[in-house]
Design an enzyme around this catalytic site. Structure first.
Site, mmCIF file in Angstrom:
data_model
loop_
_atom_site.group_PDB
_atom_site.id
_atom_site.type_symbol
_atom_site.label_atom_id
_atom_site.label_comp_id
_atom_site.label_asym_id
_atom_site.label_seq_id
_atom_site.Cartn_x
_atom_site.Cartn_y
_atom_site.Cartn_z
ATOM 1 N N GLY A 1 0.777 -1.237 0.000
ATOM 2 C CA GLY A 1 0.000 0.000 0.000
ATOM 3 C C GLY A 1 0.805 1.281 0.000
ATOM 4 O O GLY A 1 0.302 2.336 0.385
ATOM 5 N N SER A 2 2.057 1.232 -0.469
ATOM 6 C CA SER A 2 2.825 2.482 -0.472
ATOM 7 C C SER A 2 2.227 3.480 -1.466
ATOM 8 O O SER A 2 2.217 4.690 -1.202
ATOM 9 C CB SER A 2 4.305 2.222 -0.760
ATOM 10 N N ASN A 3 1.715 2.995 -2.579
ATOM 11 C CA ASN A 3 1.061 3.917 -3.527
ATOM 12 C C ASN A 3 -0.248 4.451 -2.952
ATOM 13 O O ASN A 3 -0.543 5.643 -3.062
ATOM 14 C CB ASN A 3 0.825 3.230 -4.873
ATOM 15 N N MET B 1 -3.915 -7.431 -7.187
ATOM 16 C CA MET B 1 -3.379 -8.611 -7.851
ATOM 17 C C MET B 1 -4.445 -9.487 -8.525
ATOM 18 O O MET B 1 -4.301 -10.712 -8.593
ATOM 19 C CB MET B 1 -2.575 -9.454 -6.841
ATOM 20 N N ARG B 2 -5.507 -8.859 -9.000
ATOM 21 C CA ARG B 2 -6.561 -9.606 -9.704
ATOM 22 C C ARG B 2 -6.825 -8.964 -11.050
ATOM 23 O O ARG B 2 -6.795 -7.735 -11.156
ATOM 24 C CB ARG B 2 -7.873 -9.559 -8.911
ATOM 25 N N LEU B 3 -7.107 -9.827 -12.033
ATOM 26 C CA LEU B 3 -7.485 -9.323 -13.346
ATOM 27 C C LEU B 3 -8.989 -9.051 -13.334
ATOM 28 O O LEU B 3 -9.772 -9.914 -12.950
ATOM 29 C CB LEU B 3 -7.139 -10.378 -14.405
ATOM 30 N N ASN C 1 -4.341 1.945 -13.972
ATOM 31 C CA ASN C 1 -3.424 1.064 -13.243
ATOM 32 C C ASN C 1 -2.005 1.640 -13.337
ATOM 33 O O ASN C 1 -1.694 2.379 -14.269
ATOM 34 C CB ASN C 1 -3.448 -0.331 -13.873
ATOM 35 N N HIS D 1 2.043 0.331 -13.373
ATOM 36 C CA HIS D 1 2.829 -0.893 -13.564
ATOM 37 C C HIS D 1 4.310 -0.529 -13.550
ATOM 38 O O HIS D 1 4.716 0.451 -14.185
ATOM 39 C CB HIS D 1 2.436 -1.547 -14.891
HETATM 40 C C1 GRF Z 1 3.726 -1.220 -7.435
HETATM 41 O O1 GRF Z 1 5.053 -1.437 -7.844
HETATM 42 C C2 GRF Z 1 2.833 -1.120 -8.639
HETATM 43 O O2 GRF Z 1 3.467 -0.614 -9.782
HETATM 44 C C3 GRF Z 1 2.440 -2.560 -8.881
HETATM 45 O O3 GRF Z 1 2.310 -3.113 -7.596
HETATM 46 C C4 GRF Z 1 3.164 -2.420 -6.697
HETATM 47 C C5 GRF Z 1 2.334 -2.030 -5.511
HETATM 48 O O4 GRF Z 1 3.139 -1.543 -4.466
HETATM 49 N N1 GRF Z 1 1.247 -2.653 -9.677
HETATM 50 P P1 GRF Z 1 2.476 -0.876 -3.192
HETATM 51 O O5 GRF Z 1 1.534 -1.907 -2.561
HETATM 52 O O6 GRF Z 1 1.753 0.352 -3.621
HETATM 53 O O7 GRF Z 1 3.623 -0.566 -2.271
#
Ligand code: GRF
Length: 188
Positions: free
Chosen positions: A12-14, A88-90, A105, A107
């Site tokens: 969850g850092s993002n 982590m789901r499509l 999204n 990536h």
């Molecule tokens: C990130 O690197 C993002 O690009 C990918 O999953 C990771 C999620 O990291 N889709 P976080 O949980 O936000 O730390």
């Protein structure tokens, strides 16, 4: 003022940087965190920030059932944009249509290079000269939607995989909140 829902399965850092950015700029807000994993650290971040959680398990039930629960609960909030941040789901075509494709999204590679899991590791070992991040619209494929933003750096700027990872996360944390705000500002 617009509301978004963030989807995450892990650290969850993002999610955290988006929440912090929204709290600082005070223009938009996160109406809910959608999560499919009971033990995900991102759940604690949402609780601390008092952001409502929609937990939907995919365990021992079909994707359709898990998604229906999310759709039903999310429609109460009416988010303008769904933001995937390590979910982590499509998502199924039905789910994407339910939100008129208003889903983005992030990536950790320069798509179309290295879609799917282990993108940072795969970018590093591939020997590609440039590594970086992609923010894209979500379509029915795995990391195949049209690109909104890409940011890159030359591999000579870092010494090893750990430094490459750190650099990628730094780019994500700077560009994702900025890009989300810019999309919302254009939409409203
Ligand atoms: C990130 O690197 C993002 O690009 C990918 O999953 C990771 C999620 O990291 N889709 P976080 O949980 O936000 O730390």
């Amino acid at each position: 003022m617009a509301e978004i829902a963030v989807f995450a399965s892990g650290t969850g850092s993002n999610f955290s940087t988006i929440a912090e950015d929204f709290a600082t700029n005070n223009e938009h807000s996160i109406c809910a965190l959608v999560c499919d994993r009971k033990q995900a650290p991102v759940l604690q971040i949402a609780s601390q920030r008092q952001i409502p959680i929609i937990y939907s398990s995919y365990f021992k039930r079909s994707r359709r059932e898990a998604e229906e629960q999310i759709i039903n609960q999310l429609h109460e909030y009416k988010p303008k944009l769904l933001v995937l941040a390590g979910f982590m789901r499509l998502l199924s075509p039905h789910f994407i249509q339910s939100f008129n494709g208003n889903i983005i999204n992030i990536h950790p590679s320069l798509l179309p290079r290295h879609p799917g899991a282990d993108a940072i590791h795969n970018s590093w070992i591939s020997g590609d000269n440039y590594l970086g991040i992609s923010i894209h619209w979500v379509d029915e494929g795995m990391d195949t939607g049209s690109i909104i933003v890409q940011q890159a750096f030359h591999r000579s700027e870092v010494e090893n995989l750990q430094q490459a990872e750190a650099r990628i996360h730094e780019l994500e944390h700077f560009w994702y909140p900025k890009t989300i705000r810019s999309i919302l500002d254009q939409q409203i």
